[in-house]
Design a protein around this motif. Structure first.
Motif, PDB file in Angstrom:
ATOM      1  N   ILE A 139      10.922   1.932   4.620  1.00 22.35           N
ATOM      2  CA  ILE A 139      10.377   1.119   3.527  1.00 22.35           C
ATOM      3  C   ILE A 139      10.714   1.760   2.183  1.00 22.35           C
ATOM      4  CG2 ILE A 139       8.212   0.389   2.445  1.00 22.35           C
ATOM      5  CD1 ILE A 139       7.122   0.049   5.345  1.00 22.35           C
ATOM      6  N   LEU A 140      10.598   3.084   2.096  1.00 24.45           N
ATOM      7  CA  LEU A 140      10.880   3.785   0.848  1.00 24.45           C
ATOM      8  C   LEU A 140      12.360   3.757   0.481  1.00 24.45           C
ATOM      9  CD1 LEU A 140       8.603   6.928   1.220  1.00 24.45           C
ATOM     10  CD2 LEU A 140       8.139   4.856  -0.076  1.00 24.45           C
ATOM     11  N   SER A 141      13.220   3.708   1.467  1.00 27.20           N
ATOM     12  CA  SER A 141      14.656   3.760   1.183  1.00 27.20           C
ATOM     13  C   SER A 141      15.260   2.395   0.852  1.00 27.20           C
ATOM     14  CB  SER A 141      15.400   4.392   2.356  1.00 27.20           C
ATOM     15  OG  SER A 141      15.278   3.586   3.504  1.00 27.20           O
ATOM     16  N   ARG A 142      14.474   1.339   0.954  1.00 30.11           N
ATOM     17  CA  ARG A 142      14.995   0.015   0.604  1.00 30.11           C
ATOM     18  C   ARG A 142      15.260  -0.098  -0.859  1.00 30.11           C
ATOM     19  NH1 ARG A 142      10.907  -3.986   3.550  1.00 30.11           N
ATOM     20  NH2 ARG A 142      10.817  -2.871   5.469  1.00 30.11           N
ATOM     21  N   ALA A 154       0.828  -1.207   0.000  1.00 26.51           N
ATOM     22  CA  ALA A 154       0.000   0.000   0.000  1.00 26.51           C
ATOM     23  C   ALA A 154       0.864   1.260   0.000  1.00 26.51           C
ATOM     24  CB  ALA A 154      -0.937  -0.010   1.201  1.00 26.51           C
ATOM     25  N   ILE A 155       1.936   1.250   0.768  1.00 26.18           N
ATOM     26  CA  ILE A 155       2.835   2.408   0.840  1.00 26.18           C
ATOM     27  C   ILE A 155       3.496   2.656  -0.511  1.00 26.18           C
ATOM     28  CG2 ILE A 155       5.020   3.215   1.842  1.00 26.18           C
ATOM     29  CD1 ILE A 155       4.070   1.882   4.474  1.00 26.18           C
ATOM     30  N   LEU A 156       3.994   1.580  -1.132  1.00 27.74           N
ATOM     31  CA  LEU A 156       4.671   1.740  -2.422  1.00 27.74           C
ATOM     32  C   LEU A 156       3.692   2.160  -3.517  1.00 27.74           C
ATOM     33  CD1 LEU A 156       7.087  -1.317  -2.249  1.00 27.74           C
ATOM     34  CD2 LEU A 156       7.594   1.086  -1.790  1.00 27.74           C
ATOM     35  N   THR A 157       2.469   1.637  -3.485  1.00 32.24           N
ATOM     36  CA  THR A 157       1.450   2.033  -4.455  1.00 32.24           C
ATOM     37  C   THR A 157       1.077   3.497  -4.272  1.00 32.24           C
ATOM     38  OG1 THR A 157       0.593  -0.220  -4.455  1.00 32.24           O
ATOM     39  CG2 THR A 157      -0.844   1.492  -5.342  1.00 32.24           C
ATOM     40  N   LEU A 158       0.915   3.910  -3.026  1.00 33.87           N
ATOM     41  CA  LEU A 158       0.575   5.307  -2.750  1.00 33.87           C
ATOM     42  C   LEU A 158       1.699   6.243  -3.193  1.00 33.87           C
ATOM     43  CD1 LEU A 158      -1.506   7.198  -1.560  1.00 33.87           C
ATOM     44  CD2 LEU A 158      -0.553   6.758   0.698  1.00 33.87           C
ATOM     45  N   ARG A 159       2.942   5.815  -3.019  1.00 32.53           N
ATOM     46  CA  ARG A 159       4.062   6.632  -3.480  1.00 32.53           C
ATOM     47  C   ARG A 159       4.016   6.801  -4.995  1.00 32.53           C
ATOM     48  NH1 ARG A 159      10.182   4.647  -3.415  1.00 32.53           N
ATOM     49  NH2 ARG A 159       9.154   3.067  -4.654  1.00 32.53           N
ATOM     50  N   TRP A 210       2.138   9.118   5.037  1.00 31.60           N
ATOM     51  CA  TRP A 210       1.557   8.891   6.368  1.00 31.60           C
ATOM     52  C   TRP A 210       0.216   9.611   6.501  1.00 31.60           C
ATOM     53  CZ3 TRP A 210       0.358  11.969  10.625  1.00 31.60           C
ATOM     54  CH2 TRP A 210       0.127  11.294  11.816  1.00 31.60           C
ATOM     55  N   ASP A 211       0.133  10.838   5.979  1.00 28.16           N
ATOM     56  CA  ASP A 211      -1.109  11.607   6.053  1.00 28.16           C
ATOM     57  C   ASP A 211      -2.245  10.942   5.288  1.00 28.16           C
ATOM     58  OD1 ASP A 211      -0.085  13.599   7.647  1.00 28.16           O
ATOM     59  OD2 ASP A 211       0.514  14.865   5.953  1.00 28.16           O
TER      60      ASP A 211
END
Length: 83
Positions: A80-83, A42-47, A63-64
């Motif tokens: 997670i984003l920096s991996r 979900a985080i990567l998709t949102l990015r 996060w918001d």
């Protein structure tokens, strides 16, 4: 060496032979504190969505936009984003 350790090594030797006496890994089998793979997706998709819209794809922005009940901290999102 303690007598307890010698007994453990002897028990390993009798059940598994010489290979069973080799040192074992101390790494834990599981890590209950890891982030859920669905949340990572979900985080990567949102990015990716934020990048397509031309918005800031940083950890605080993500996060918001995550649901408040299940969102990890901004520091976790950044990791997670920096991996």
């Amino acid at each position: 060496m303690s007598t307890r350790w010698i007994r453990i090594l002897l028990a390993r030797y009798t059940t598994g032979g010489l290979l069973a006496v080799d040192p074992r890994s101390r790494r834990p089998h599981t890590n209950p504190a890891t982030t859920d793979p669905d949340m990572i997706t979900a985080i990567l998709t949102l990015r990716d969505d934020l990048i397509e819209q031309g918005l800031d794809p940083g950890a605080q922005s993500i996060w918001d936009r995550l649901p408040p009940q299940s969102r990890p901290s901004p520091a976790t999102i950044w990791r997670i984003l920096s991996r």
